[in-house]
Scaffold this active site. Structure first.
Site, PDB file in Angstrom:
ATOM      1  N   HIS A 196       0.831  -1.215   0.000  1.00 53.59           N
ATOM      2  CA  HIS A 196       0.000   0.000   0.000  1.00 53.59           C
ATOM      3  C   HIS A 196       0.865   1.266   0.000  1.00 53.59           C
ATOM      4  O   HIS A 196       0.425   2.321   0.446  1.00 53.59           O
ATOM      5  CB  HIS A 196      -0.939   0.027   1.206  1.00 53.59           C
ATOM      6  CG  HIS A 196      -1.743  -1.220   1.388  1.00 53.59           C
ATOM      7  ND1 HIS A 196      -2.912  -1.467   0.697  1.00 53.59           N
ATOM      8  CD2 HIS A 196      -1.530  -2.316   2.177  1.00 53.59           C
ATOM      9  CE1 HIS A 196      -3.386  -2.649   1.050  1.00 53.59           C
ATOM     10  NE2 HIS A 196      -2.562  -3.188   1.940  1.00 53.59           N
ATOM     11  N   SER A 317      16.497  20.513 -16.602  1.00 56.49           N
ATOM     12  CA  SER A 317      15.342  21.382 -16.808  1.00 56.49           C
ATOM     13  C   SER A 317      15.764  22.615 -17.595  1.00 56.49           C
ATOM     14  O   SER A 317      16.882  23.117 -17.440  1.00 56.49           O
ATOM     15  CB  SER A 317      14.756  21.805 -15.459  1.00 56.49           C
ATOM     16  OG  SER A 317      13.858  22.889 -15.606  1.00 56.49           O
ATOM     17  N   LYS A 323      17.896  20.802 -11.394  1.00 60.78           N
ATOM     18  CA  LYS A 323      17.165  19.559 -11.638  1.00 60.78           C
ATOM     19  C   LYS A 323      18.025  18.484 -12.307  1.00 60.78           C
ATOM     20  O   LYS A 323      18.831  18.746 -13.178  1.00 60.78           O
ATOM     21  CB  LYS A 323      15.945  19.813 -12.512  1.00 60.78           C
ATOM     22  CG  LYS A 323      14.855  20.638 -11.852  1.00 60.78           C
ATOM     23  CD  LYS A 323      14.254  19.926 -10.653  1.00 60.78           C
ATOM     24  CE  LYS A 323      13.485  18.684 -11.041  1.00 60.78           C
ATOM     25  NZ  LYS A 323      12.308  18.961 -11.866  1.00 60.78           N
ATOM     26  N   GLU A 330      10.747   7.567 -16.661  1.00 62.91           N
ATOM     27  CA  GLU A 330       9.437   8.212 -16.746  1.00 62.91           C
ATOM     28  C   GLU A 330       8.793   7.904 -18.099  1.00 62.91           C
ATOM     29  O   GLU A 330       7.587   7.648 -18.192  1.00 62.91           O
ATOM     30  CB  GLU A 330       9.579   9.724 -16.576  1.00 62.91           C
ATOM     31  CG  GLU A 330       9.981  10.155 -15.168  1.00 62.91           C
ATOM     32  CD  GLU A 330      10.111  11.658 -15.060  1.00 62.91           C
ATOM     33  OE1 GLU A 330       9.174  12.369 -15.470  1.00 62.91           O
ATOM     34  OE2 GLU A 330      11.162  12.141 -14.568  1.00 62.91           O
TER      35      GLU A 330
END
Length: 500
Positions: A196, A317, A323, A330
């Site tokens: 969970h 970025s 970043k 992804e």
């Protein structure tokens, strides 16, 4: 290629009519491809290689400029068939090589980008056949004898999918090897196990990585099963009803490496189960890769900090200079939707089609090509990512105390003391509540405090507390215990042929 070889040999080889007969009747299954060629007269009639003369003799292949045939004396003096027929196997080999050469010329033009694909010729079949006609003339038009574009495209697609399965299997193994090697580099590292998305029990990182190896192995198994079912040959089914011409479907099936011809010609041209299976297998693989991507994206975040990808597999970025994003994983997560979408497109395409072939099936190609291309890319970049990440041992070890990961092991301790599990579950729950109120871990509770909850607790309880002790207590087959994981790891090292 076999049918192309037969046609080209009949037109482009200088072999005798007898050699051509042997070429056309050759079959490992001992079936004659064209039994109507059993006599010289019938062979000449079908192939139209000569016209009969008044004497019943065939006009020579070189006899176009001659007005009469040679005499019987000259015939007997110049013939060589009485002895050079011993070369029949080698002559057939030469004819096949010559035909293959002509086919390769067309293939080379395509590969080199010199082939002009014409939309007025509709599809790949008509473009290649027209190119062959340009190369060798009218004889090329015999190539389409006893076949339709319906069975031709099904054959092409099965062959393409068969090659695609082999490519995907290779990429799956490559990723499995990368994951196993990553596990070998991180022996003994304990990480929080989650259910969970909440901390549950401590597990070895190796155990977690091998879970993905197991999933990939099932993915490979599905593809192998799919390949086995798709490996049947539709060629010769023609439009839908087969043909009245004396073809040998077993010969062409064998020549193309199929298991056997498909039994039912209607099924042969209308079946797309093999494509649906392939895209279904790809979709399940994509879901597994997406789950891996999700886990690693989370672990690379500042909130987790469990792993760091190298610069070589990260992006930045355009506005935020600090970043460092795990973009490849992804996109693996995102592209899984594309692969699933390809499957859904094909399912919907096929759901309302009557037998046999329908033009709707022209739309089956793009989802197949896209699914295979996408899953190959996902597998490749996942392996590349796995080879370029580092797990942050110190950060992980600092994070381990939180979450009472050893609570279930403490319940097992009480069960080993003879307590029913439901009772032990309640006692450990109260022990955790005491820790929450005291802002401490289970292993930091004194024996007196533990005994205030249950007199069953004894000094040996501390051998079950703490994540290291907890992991060492697992012993069931397939569990996260050190010995169990070591056995799993050894299995995969051997199974995948990993050296060193």
């Amino acid at each position: 290629m076999e049918s192309l070889v037969v046609v080209l040999s009949s037109s482009c080889s200088s072999s005798s009519a007898n050699t051509l007969q042997l070429l056309l009747s050759h079959s490992k299954t001992k079936r004659s491809l064209f039994p109507i060629f059993k006599t010289t007269h019938k062979r000449a009639a079908v192939m139209q290689m000569s016209a009969a003369t008044d004497t019943g003799k065939e006009v020579k292949l070189w006899g176009g400029r001659f007005e009469e045939s040679v005499t019987e004396t000259v015939e007997k003096f110049t013939e060589s068939i009485s002895f050079d027929k011993a070369l029949y196997k080698h002559d057939i080999m030469g004819s096949r090589a010559h035909a293959s050469m002509l086919a390769r010329q067309i293939e080379r033009r395509i590969v080199n980008g010199d082939f002009v694909w014409r939309t007025d010729r509709e599809d790949v079949h008509m473009n290649i056949e027209a190119a062959l006609t340009d190369l060798v003339g009218e004889a090329a038009k015999k190539l389409h004898t006893a076949r339709s574009r319906n069975d031709q495209v099904c054959t092409d697609l099965r062959l393409w999918c068969r090659d695609a399965v082999d490519s995907i299997l290779s990429r799956i193994k490559h990723l499995q090897v990368a994951l196993v090697k990553l596990a070998l580099k991180n022996e003994g590292l304990i990480v929080p196990g989650y259910t969970h998305l909440q901390r549950a029990q401590p597990v070895l990182l190796q155990h977690l990585l091998l879970a993905y190896v197991e999933q990939l192995d099932r993915d490979a198994g599905r593809l192998l099963n799919c390949r086995e079912r798709m490996n049947f040959c539709p060629l010769g089914a023609c439009a839908l009803a087969g043909t009245g011409l004396p073809i040998d479907r077993f010969m062409t099936s064998d020549a193309l490496g199929f298991t056997a011809p498909m039994r039912n010609s209607i099924d042969a041209v209308s079946d797309r189960d093999f494509v649906l299976e392939l895209l279904s297998a790809n979709s399940i693989t994509a879901i597994h890769l997406s789950r891996l991507g999700e886990e690693w994206v989370l672990w690379a975040s500042e909130e987790f900090g469990f792993l760091t990808p190298s610069d070589s597999v990260s992006t930045g970025s355009s506005i935020m200079p600090q970043k460092k994003n795990p973009d490849p994983m992804e996109l693996v997560r995102g592209k899984s939707a594309r692969v699933v979408g390809d499957l859904v497109s094909l399912l919907v395409l096929c759901k309302g089609l009557p037998h046999a072939y329908n033009r709707d099936l022209q739309e089956d190609k793009e989802p197949v090509f896209d699914s295979v291309k996408t899953i190959l890319g996902m597998l490749e970049v996942s392996a590349e990512f796995a080879q370029n990440i580092t797990f942050n041992w110190e950060r992980i070890q600092k994070a381990l105390p939180a979450g009472y990961l050893d609570a279930t092991t403490l319940a097992d301790y009480l069960v080993k003391k003879g307590m029913p599990f439901r009772t032990s579950h309640d006692i450990v729950g109260r022990s955790v509540a005491l820790c929450v109120s005291s802002n401490c871990q289970l292993q930091e509770l004194s024996l007196d405090k533990l005994r205030s909850i249950s007199p069953v607790f004894d000094e040996d309880v501390y051998e079950f507390l703490g994540v290291e002790n907890s992991v060492n207590k697992f012993s069931s087959y397939g569990s996260t215990g050190s010995e169990c994981v070591s056995a799993q790891l050894n299995y995969w090292v051997t199974n995948l042929g990993i050296n060193g």
